[in-house]
Design a protein around this motif. Sequence first.
Motif, PDB file in Angstrom:
ATOM      1  N   THR A 192      23.164 -34.997 -44.668  1.00 33.93           N
ATOM      2  CA  THR A 192      21.955 -36.059 -45.124  1.00 33.93           C
ATOM      3  C   THR A 192      21.222 -36.370 -43.805  1.00 33.93           C
ATOM      4  N   ARG A 193      21.597 -36.270 -42.699  1.00 32.27           N
ATOM      5  CA  ARG A 193      20.975 -36.421 -41.406  1.00 32.27           C
ATOM      6  C   ARG A 193      20.232 -35.229 -41.005  1.00 32.27           C
ATOM      7  N   GLY A 194      20.333 -34.260 -41.902  1.00 33.02           N
ATOM      8  CA  GLY A 194      19.401 -32.971 -41.629  1.00 33.02           C
ATOM      9  C   GLY A 194      20.145 -31.897 -40.645  1.00 33.02           C
ATOM     10  N   GLU A 195      21.568 -32.170 -40.117  1.00 32.41           N
ATOM     11  CA  GLU A 195      22.051 -31.499 -39.218  1.00 32.41           C
ATOM     12  C   GLU A 195      22.645 -30.311 -39.664  1.00 32.41           C
ATOM     13  N   LEU A 196      23.097 -30.346 -40.736  1.00 31.05           N
ATOM     14  CA  LEU A 196      23.440 -29.012 -41.776  1.00 31.05           C
ATOM     15  C   LEU A 196      22.656 -28.679 -42.917  1.00 31.05           C
ATOM     16  N   THR A 197      22.347 -27.800 -43.233  1.00 28.88           N
ATOM     17  CA  THR A 197      21.629 -27.569 -44.430  1.00 28.88           C
ATOM     18  C   THR A 197      22.562 -27.453 -45.691  1.00 28.88           C
ATOM     19  N   ASP A 198      22.070 -27.544 -46.857  1.00 27.09           N
ATOM     20  CA  ASP A 198      23.012 -27.610 -48.129  1.00 27.09           C
ATOM     21  C   ASP A 198      23.798 -26.401 -48.236  1.00 27.09           C
ATOM     22  N   LYS A 199      23.181 -25.134 -47.734  1.00 30.49           N
ATOM     23  CA  LYS A 199      23.952 -23.782 -47.668  1.00 30.49           C
ATOM     24  C   LYS A 199      24.981 -23.758 -46.458  1.00 30.49           C
ATOM     25  N   GLU A 200      24.579 -24.484 -45.308  1.00 34.37           N
ATOM     26  CA  GLU A 200      25.598 -24.758 -44.322  1.00 34.37           C
ATOM     27  C   GLU A 200      26.741 -25.520 -44.659  1.00 34.37           C
ATOM     28  N   LEU A 201      26.372 -26.483 -45.203  1.00 33.02           N
ATOM     29  CA  LEU A 201      27.435 -27.379 -45.764  1.00 33.02           C
ATOM     30  C   LEU A 201      28.651 -26.744 -46.506  1.00 33.02           C
ATOM     31  N   ARG A 202      28.199 -25.983 -47.680  1.00 34.99           N
ATOM     32  CA  ARG A 202      29.076 -25.232 -48.626  1.00 34.99           C
ATOM     33  C   ARG A 202      29.686 -24.088 -47.742  1.00 34.99           C
ATOM     34  N   GLN A 203      28.940 -23.136 -46.737  1.00 30.68           N
ATOM     35  CA  GLN A 203      29.453 -22.151 -46.143  1.00 30.68           C
ATOM     36  C   GLN A 203      30.524 -22.719 -45.209  1.00 30.68           C
ATOM     37  N   ASP A 237      22.837 -22.920 -32.041  1.00 29.00           N
ATOM     38  CA  ASP A 237      23.072 -22.748 -33.514  1.00 29.00           C
ATOM     39  C   ASP A 237      24.607 -22.871 -33.710  1.00 29.00           C
ATOM     40  N   HIS A 238      25.450 -22.018 -32.768  1.00 33.13           N
ATOM     41  CA  HIS A 238      26.803 -22.216 -32.931  1.00 33.13           C
ATOM     42  C   HIS A 238      27.478 -23.574 -32.551  1.00 33.13           C
ATOM     43  N   GLN A 239      26.865 -24.121 -31.496  1.00 38.64           N
ATOM     44  CA  GLN A 239      27.240 -25.208 -30.958  1.00 38.64           C
ATOM     45  C   GLN A 239      27.094 -26.357 -31.983  1.00 38.64           C
ATOM     46  N   ARG A 240      25.903 -26.213 -32.554  1.00 37.42           N
ATOM     47  CA  ARG A 240      25.469 -27.219 -33.723  1.00 37.42           C
ATOM     48  C   ARG A 240      26.615 -27.190 -34.997  1.00 37.42           C
ATOM     49  N   LEU A 241      26.982 -26.057 -35.285  1.00 36.74           N
ATOM     50  CA  LEU A 241      27.960 -26.117 -36.462  1.00 36.74           C
ATOM     51  C   LEU A 241      29.233 -26.432 -35.955  1.00 36.74           C
ATOM     52  N   ARG A 242      29.708 -26.043 -34.806  1.00 38.20           N
ATOM     53  CA  ARG A 242      31.107 -26.145 -34.376  1.00 38.20           C
ATOM     54  C   ARG A 242      31.150 -27.720 -34.070  1.00 38.20           C
ATOM     55  N   GLY A 243      30.094 -28.257 -33.491  1.00 40.24           N
ATOM     56  CA  GLY A 243      30.357 -29.792 -33.292  1.00 40.24           C
ATOM     57  C   GLY A 243      30.438 -30.621 -34.537  1.00 40.24           C
ATOM     58  N   ALA A 244      30.029 -30.098 -35.592  1.00 41.80           N
ATOM     59  CA  ALA A 244      29.977 -30.928 -36.941  1.00 41.80           C
ATOM     60  C   ALA A 244      31.564 -30.972 -37.308  1.00 41.80           C
ATOM     61  N   VAL A 245      32.345 -30.178 -36.757  1.00 43.62           N
ATOM     62  CA  VAL A 245      33.634 -30.211 -37.362  1.00 43.62           C
ATOM     63  C   VAL A 245      34.831 -30.213 -36.236  1.00 43.62           C
ATOM     64  N   SER A 246      34.418 -29.974 -35.090  1.00 45.05           N
ATOM     65  CA  SER A 246      35.240 -29.821 -33.965  1.00 45.05           C
ATOM     66  C   SER A 246      36.395 -31.017 -33.968  1.00 45.05           C
TER      67      SER A 246
END
Length: 411
Positions: A223-234, A97-106
């Motif tokens: 849009t690809r489903g890799e981040l939820t709407d809430k995760e995007l805003r958070q 979970d952490h790797q997914r979120l960090r990978g989105a912005v790293s």
Amino acid sequence: MTAQRLEQLDLFHLPVETPEFAADPDPWLEQARARHPWLAQSVIGPVLTSYRAIDEIMRMDDALKMPGAEIVSIMGAEGTGWGDFAQDMMLVRDGADHQRLRGAVSGAFGPNNVKRMRQVMIATISALLDEWAPRGAFDFTEFAANFPVRVMFALIGGDVAKLPGIISSLEVQGSSFNMIVEDMPKIEAAYQVLWGFVDELIEERGPDGGKGDLLDDLIAANTRGELTDKELRQMLVFLFGAGYDTSKNLLTLLMDTMIEYPAIWKRCAEDKEYCRSVVREQLRLTSPSNTYRVTTRDVTWQDVTIPAGTMLLFPLGISGRDPELFDHPLTFDPGRPDRTAPLAFGRGMHICLGQFLAQANVEEATHLIAQRLTNPRHTAPASWRSFAGVWGIKSLPIAFDPAPARVPEPA
């Protein structure tokens, strides 16, 4: 040698919650190290006072977790938007979970992208200096508050015209993990302002993007489903808060130091490369962030076993003052031969994502500010933020001799 249990130790109590400790922690640290070489106690929990202990224990990702739910409980924030954020944001996630979120912005915060952002940093600080330098005196924290978040706006593609309306909320958000319980109502109010701001930013951009910036990348991941709407805003709330607070506090701490070292400040105006060493030395001496971890199993280091479920305070901001590793640790010396890496940005899987951006921001700003604000001096004592969490200077009134802008240096 059999390890002692933590509860068997007679540790010195550090008053980390007091204004006196925030303003000058060194007298207490000296007493704590005289009692035990690497541990002290506090109202929050055990405090690690040794560079080596912080460095090695923070790397034990399998034995530590970020205390999201624990902090929410202490703050009485259950059921609030900020409480939800504190338990769900990237910092408290682990594993895949952490790797997914960090990978989105790293990628946006890697060295190569930060290098490309340096011209934005230069243009931003230059424009601010044109506005502020002629005044001859101001609270430096107010000036510094306008800089790194404008760079963050450029990275995200935000409209800087909206910045004044959210700076006060970013300031509150930055101090929200200092665990001052009575601040919870204003923390929640500030979080709601920031949530509304990023929600509007996403809606204005739309699903098709078009700017090719970090916001477009995050929306595409959503849009690809890799981040939820809430995760995007958070994620955006987290990035704005982190982008604002770390660089602003580091820059303010550096100015406070430079007033005591005028020869170094003059050299910063002439030698841009030297500013790198100055910023590195500031990160060693005093940096903004202190952090917490909770042990998920018994942890033994050297001769002590810390039981599972213990909240630990890692005082990263003063870790470089350890006399066991640094000669004359309270002396500011950019040329010191020891090249031990500062711990300012942490260790382990939660090491600060924006460390390269923060250092570049302060390096570029230091060079240009030193050219425009000459002979800086205090006009009133600095006031300090609470030590636990995001430490730093709350108010730094200064006067200086204004100087005109120089001809821009070649890129």
